[in-house]
Enzyme design. Structure first.
Site, PDB file in Angstrom:
ATOM      1  N   SER A 107      13.179  36.711  25.577  1.00  0.00           N
ATOM      2  CA  SER A 107      12.478  36.741  24.288  1.00  0.00           C
ATOM      3  C   SER A 107      11.512  35.563  24.146  1.00  0.00           C
ATOM      4  CB  SER A 107      13.518  36.676  23.170  1.00  0.00           C
ATOM      5  OG  SER A 107      12.918  36.376  21.936  1.00  0.00           O
ATOM      6  N   TYR A 130       5.558  38.415  21.064  1.00  0.00           N
ATOM      7  CA  TYR A 130       5.071  38.728  19.716  1.00  0.00           C
ATOM      8  C   TYR A 130       3.634  38.257  19.651  1.00  0.00           C
ATOM      9  CZ  TYR A 130       9.862  39.318  17.912  1.00  0.00           C
ATOM     10  OH  TYR A 130      11.132  39.748  17.668  1.00  0.00           O
ATOM     11  N   THR A 156       6.749  43.459  21.265  1.00  0.00           N
ATOM     12  CA  THR A 156       7.529  43.949  20.120  1.00  0.00           C
ATOM     13  C   THR A 156       6.581  44.176  18.952  1.00  0.00           C
ATOM     14  OG1 THR A 156       9.486  42.756  20.863  1.00  0.00           O
ATOM     15  CG2 THR A 156       9.460  43.439  18.562  1.00  0.00           C
ATOM     16  N   LYS A 252       7.881  47.828  22.338  1.00  0.00           N
ATOM     17  CA  LYS A 252       9.227  47.948  21.752  1.00  0.00           C
ATOM     18  C   LYS A 252       9.154  47.994  20.231  1.00  0.00           C
ATOM     19  CE  LYS A 252      13.571  45.352  21.427  1.00  0.00           C
ATOM     20  NZ  LYS A 252      13.303  44.516  20.252  1.00  0.00           N
ATOM     21  N   HIS A 276      14.917  47.421  15.965  1.00  0.00           N
ATOM     22  CA  HIS A 276      15.215  45.990  16.048  1.00  0.00           C
ATOM     23  C   HIS A 276      16.697  45.751  15.705  1.00  0.00           C
ATOM     24  CE1 HIS A 276      12.521  42.349  16.475  1.00  0.00           C
ATOM     25  NE2 HIS A 276      13.689  41.793  16.311  1.00  0.00           N
TER      26      HIS A 276
HETATM   27  C1  GLV Z   1      14.346  38.239  16.425  1.00  0.00           C
HETATM   28  O1  GLV Z   1      13.669  38.978  17.051  1.00  0.00           O
HETATM   29  C2  GLV Z   1      15.387  38.618  15.545  1.00  0.00           C
HETATM   30  O2  GLV Z   1      15.662  39.822  15.378  1.00  0.00           O
HETATM   31  O3  GLV Z   1      16.019  37.719  14.979  1.00  0.00           O
END
Ligand code: GLV
Length: 377
Positions: A107, A130, A156, A252, A276
């Site tokens: 991430s 991101y 994402t 995503k 998510h």
């Molecule tokens: C980050 O992507 C979260 O969901 O905290």
């Protein structure tokens, strides 16, 4: 040592071993958690067809995910703050995934940096991105991912702004984690975690550290996201990203057939059907509910991956039955990492693989690549 033979066992160990603020960051979702619960409920509601008198003496679990060989239809998905669940968490997760032969996705909001993970494994890994208001920061991250020989970029798209996870502010979730009057008792009861993480080397966002200094040392995830994430992003940015990243691109956070068609038209290599983990739009559908319509919408033109509530091999089989090429785990990964570090992640992967292998056999199926709706009633 207790017998650990389910993801639920690993979750329970995690709950006992790490501070409440960290555990609940992973364990909970946005607002009333309606969507979080739907993810699980709708998976549970699907029923297999048991088939008998079929030769199931061996199962083939191997497949490809975004064009890469995988020993089972599973990848470790990108999760924020992973290195707070266990010291060097992202490096350990990547190592366990590599040894197992499945992809690991790091991430942007990780604790270990891209370079840390690069140093921990030999093969490629995926990097999740991101888009930030400051595009030079994206350029820098993409360049770092390229230098680290990441084999796919996962953009994402479901967090232009962040849904509120109500527990986080109540728990005083802060990065780096802080010892306060309020959490002192909790942290004192988790001495191993305190020693290794609270007083450890890697405690803040490894990829963002330099930038955070320049933006006044924001400490909460939600503050950072509100200040840095770009809420103006549209499909046009895919072109911009393509010009900087010629490699594989995965999107995503698609949860709608229309968006799936747009992603496919934008020429991405794969999409992840994801809400998510129930952490963004509360009241939206479960991912397993929309999976079939997304698969229909892209009609074989784009690979479809799946996440949201995957806690067992049976869940993976259900997603494959409805057209996913493979699944990503988030929460299950974090529980296993918090429970037992690298060994815990390996254990989780073994559990999921065995559950999948046995469920395949009991539905009269031998190859993960030929799973169809026929395995469901
Ligand atoms: C980050 O992507 C979260 O969901 O905290």
């Amino acid at each position: 040592m207790p017998i650990v033979n389910s993801i639920a066992d690993l979750r329970e160990l995690a709950r006992r071993r790490i501070p409440r603020a960290i555990f609940e960051y992973a364990d909970h979702g946005a607002y009333d958690e309606v969507t979080l619960q739907r993810n699980r409920r709708d998976l549970e509601a699907l029923t297999f067809r048991q088939r008998v008198m079929v030769d199931v003496s061996s199962q083939s679990m191997t497949t490809t995910l975004a064009g890469e060989q995988a020993t089972m239809p599973l990848a470790i998905g990108p999760t924020g703050l992973t290195g707070l669940f266990h010291a060097n968490g992202e490096m350990l997760g990547a190592r366990a995934a590599e040894a197992f032969g499945i992809p690991f996705c790091l991430s942007t909001m990780s604790i270990c940096s891209i370079e840390d993970v690069r140093s921990a494994i030999k093969g490629p890994f995926w990097f999740q991105l991101y888009l930030m208001r400051d595009r030079s920061f994206n350029e820098e991250l993409v360049a770092r991912a390229r230098d680290a020989q990441c084999s796919a970029l996962m953009l994402t798209v479901d967090m232009p702004i962040q849904g509120l996870r109500r527990r986080d502010p109540k728990n005083g979730l802060a990065i780096p984690p802080r010892l306060t009057l309020k959490n002192a008792l909790d942290i004192a009861s988790k001495p191993t975690w305190a020693l290794k993480v609270l007083f450890g080397k890697r405690r803040t966002f490894g990829n963002l550290e330099q930038r955070m200094k320049n933006t006044g040392g924001l400490t909460t995830l939600s503050q950072w996201i509100a200040a840095q994430f770009d809420p103006t992003v549209t499909w046009r940015e895919i072109e911009w990203l393509r010009s900087r990243w010629p490699g594989k691109l995965i999107i995503k956070g698609v949860l709608d057939a229309e968006d799936a068609r747009l992603a496919s038209a934008a020429g991405v290599d794969a999409i992840v059907v994801s809400n998510h983990g129930g952490r963004q739009l509360d009241g939206g559908p479960s991912t397993i509910f929309v999976l079939p319509e997304v698969v229909d919408a892209v009609a074989g033109r784009t690979e479809v991956l799946f996440d949201g509530g995957v806690q067992s091999g049976q869940d993976i089989l259900k997603a494959l039955a409805l057209g996913a090429r493979g699944c990503l785990i988030g929460k299950a990964f974090l529980y296993s990492l918090a429970a037992m570090g690298e060994e815990g992640v390996t254990r989780a992967l073994q559990i999921l693989r065995e559950e999948l292998r046995i469920s395949l056999a009991l539905t009269g199926t031998n190859d993960v690549r030929s799973v169809s709706r026929d395995v469901l009633r």
